[in-house]
Design a protein around this motif. Sequence first.
Motif, PDB file in Angstrom:
ATOM      1  N   MET A   1       0.848  -1.181   0.000  1.00 30.35           N
ATOM      2  CA  MET A   1       0.000   0.000   0.000  1.00 30.35           C
ATOM      3  C   MET A   1       0.887   1.236   0.000  1.00 30.35           C
ATOM      4  SD  MET A   1      -2.906   1.217   2.774  1.00 30.35           S
ATOM      5  CE  MET A   1      -3.608  -0.389   2.870  1.00 30.35           C
ATOM      6  N   SER A   2       0.551   2.193  -0.830  1.00 30.25           N
ATOM      7  CA  SER A   2       1.345   3.414  -0.911  1.00 30.25           C
ATOM      8  C   SER A   2       1.142   4.250   0.343  1.00 30.25           C
ATOM      9  CB  SER A   2       0.957   4.223  -2.145  1.00 30.25           C
ATOM     10  OG  SER A   2      -0.312   4.804  -1.950  1.00 30.25           O
ATOM     11  N   ASN A   3       2.051   5.171   0.559  1.00 34.05           N
ATOM     12  CA  ASN A   3       1.972   6.048   1.722  1.00 34.05           C
ATOM     13  C   ASN A   3       0.714   6.897   1.693  1.00 34.05           C
ATOM     14  OD1 ASN A   3       2.890   7.175   4.140  1.00 34.05           O
ATOM     15  ND2 ASN A   3       3.817   8.892   3.057  1.00 34.05           N
ATOM     16  N   SER A   4       0.354   7.411   0.518  1.00 32.42           N
ATOM     17  CA  SER A   4      -0.849   8.244   0.437  1.00 32.42           C
ATOM     18  C   SER A   4      -2.107   7.414   0.698  1.00 32.42           C
ATOM     19  CB  SER A   4      -0.940   8.960  -0.912  1.00 32.42           C
ATOM     20  OG  SER A   4      -0.991   8.039  -1.965  1.00 32.42           O
ATOM     21  N   ALA A   5      -2.152   6.184   0.232  1.00 31.08           N
ATOM     22  CA  ALA A   5      -3.295   5.304   0.506  1.00 31.08           C
ATOM     23  C   ALA A   5      -3.384   4.999   1.994  1.00 31.08           C
ATOM     24  CB  ALA A   5      -3.187   4.019  -0.298  1.00 31.08           C
ATOM     25  N   SER A   6      -2.249   4.842   2.626  1.00 28.71           N
ATOM     26  CA  SER A   6      -2.201   4.588   4.057  1.00 28.71           C
ATOM     27  C   SER A   6      -2.747   5.784   4.839  1.00 28.71           C
ATOM     28  CB  SER A   6      -0.761   4.286   4.484  1.00 28.71           C
ATOM     29  OG  SER A   6      -0.683   4.136   5.870  1.00 28.71           O
ATOM     30  N   ILE A   7      -2.391   6.973   4.417  1.00 27.67           N
ATOM     31  CA  ILE A   7      -2.869   8.196   5.070  1.00 27.67           C
ATOM     32  C   ILE A   7      -4.377   8.332   4.895  1.00 27.67           C
ATOM     33  CG2 ILE A   7      -2.801  10.728   4.978  1.00 27.67           C
ATOM     34  CD1 ILE A   7       0.228  10.436   4.350  1.00 27.67           C
ATOM     35  N   ASN A   9      -6.532   5.919   4.434  1.00 31.86           N
ATOM     36  CA  ASN A   9      -7.162   4.914   5.300  1.00 31.86           C
ATOM     37  C   ASN A   9      -7.175   5.359   6.757  1.00 31.86           C
ATOM     38  OD1 ASN A   9      -7.786   3.166   3.226  1.00 31.86           O
ATOM     39  ND2 ASN A   9      -5.935   1.930   3.482  1.00 31.86           N
ATOM     40  N   GLU A  10      -6.094   5.957   7.198  1.00 33.47           N
ATOM     41  CA  GLU A  10      -5.992   6.429   8.580  1.00 33.47           C
ATOM     42  C   GLU A  10      -7.006   7.544   8.842  1.00 33.47           C
ATOM     43  OE1 GLU A  10      -2.789   8.976  11.092  1.00 33.47           O
ATOM     44  OE2 GLU A  10      -1.985   7.263   9.990  1.00 33.47           O
ATOM     45  N   VAL A  11      -7.128   8.490   7.924  1.00 39.44           N
ATOM     46  CA  VAL A  11      -8.079   9.591   8.073  1.00 39.44           C
ATOM     47  C   VAL A  11      -9.511   9.055   8.063  1.00 39.44           C
ATOM     48  CG1 VAL A  11      -9.005  11.659   6.930  1.00 39.44           C
ATOM     49  CG2 VAL A  11      -6.532  11.359   7.167  1.00 39.44           C
ATOM     50  N   GLU A  12      -9.796   8.128   7.157  1.00 43.96           N
ATOM     51  CA  GLU A  12     -11.134   7.531   7.067  1.00 43.96           C
ATOM     52  C   GLU A  12     -11.484   6.789   8.354  1.00 43.96           C
ATOM     53  OE1 GLU A  12     -14.780   6.721   5.253  1.00 43.96           O
ATOM     54  OE2 GLU A  12     -13.186   8.033   4.536  1.00 43.96           O
ATOM     55  N   GLU A  13     -10.542   6.049   8.894  1.00 42.95           N
ATOM     56  CA  GLU A  13     -10.777   5.319  10.142  1.00 42.95           C
ATOM     57  C   GLU A  13     -11.031   6.289  11.302  1.00 42.95           C
ATOM     58  OE1 GLU A  13      -8.416   2.292  13.125  1.00 42.95           O
ATOM     59  OE2 GLU A  13      -7.950   2.204  10.991  1.00 42.95           O
TER      60      GLU A  13
END
Length: 96
Positions: A1-7, A9-13
């Motif tokens: 998973m790319s860093n931007s996708a990880s961010i 996901n974190e914001v969505e969570e």
Amino acid sequence: MSNSASIVNEVEERLNNEIEQLKKDIWRVGDPEKPQVAFGELFDDEQTQQHYEGLAATLKAAKKRGIVTYKSPILLKGAHDKVMVNLVDTSPMGNN
């Protein structure tokens, strides 16, 4: 998973967690008989102040998702204190 996708996901969570907490806070702070609360009352609540980075932004996201309704395009402390925030799902939640 790319860093931007990880961010993302974190914001969505985090937003999902805030919306779940918002439901509990509306029951806790508002009317014990129905899931609604005045924006100013919710905003002034000490626990609410400690929990949310941006209560108005969380409410706007919840409104876009159909979780809450309120009759104002924006919510500002002072000007919109009496605007009622209503949960769409009116089934009681445990508010212990």
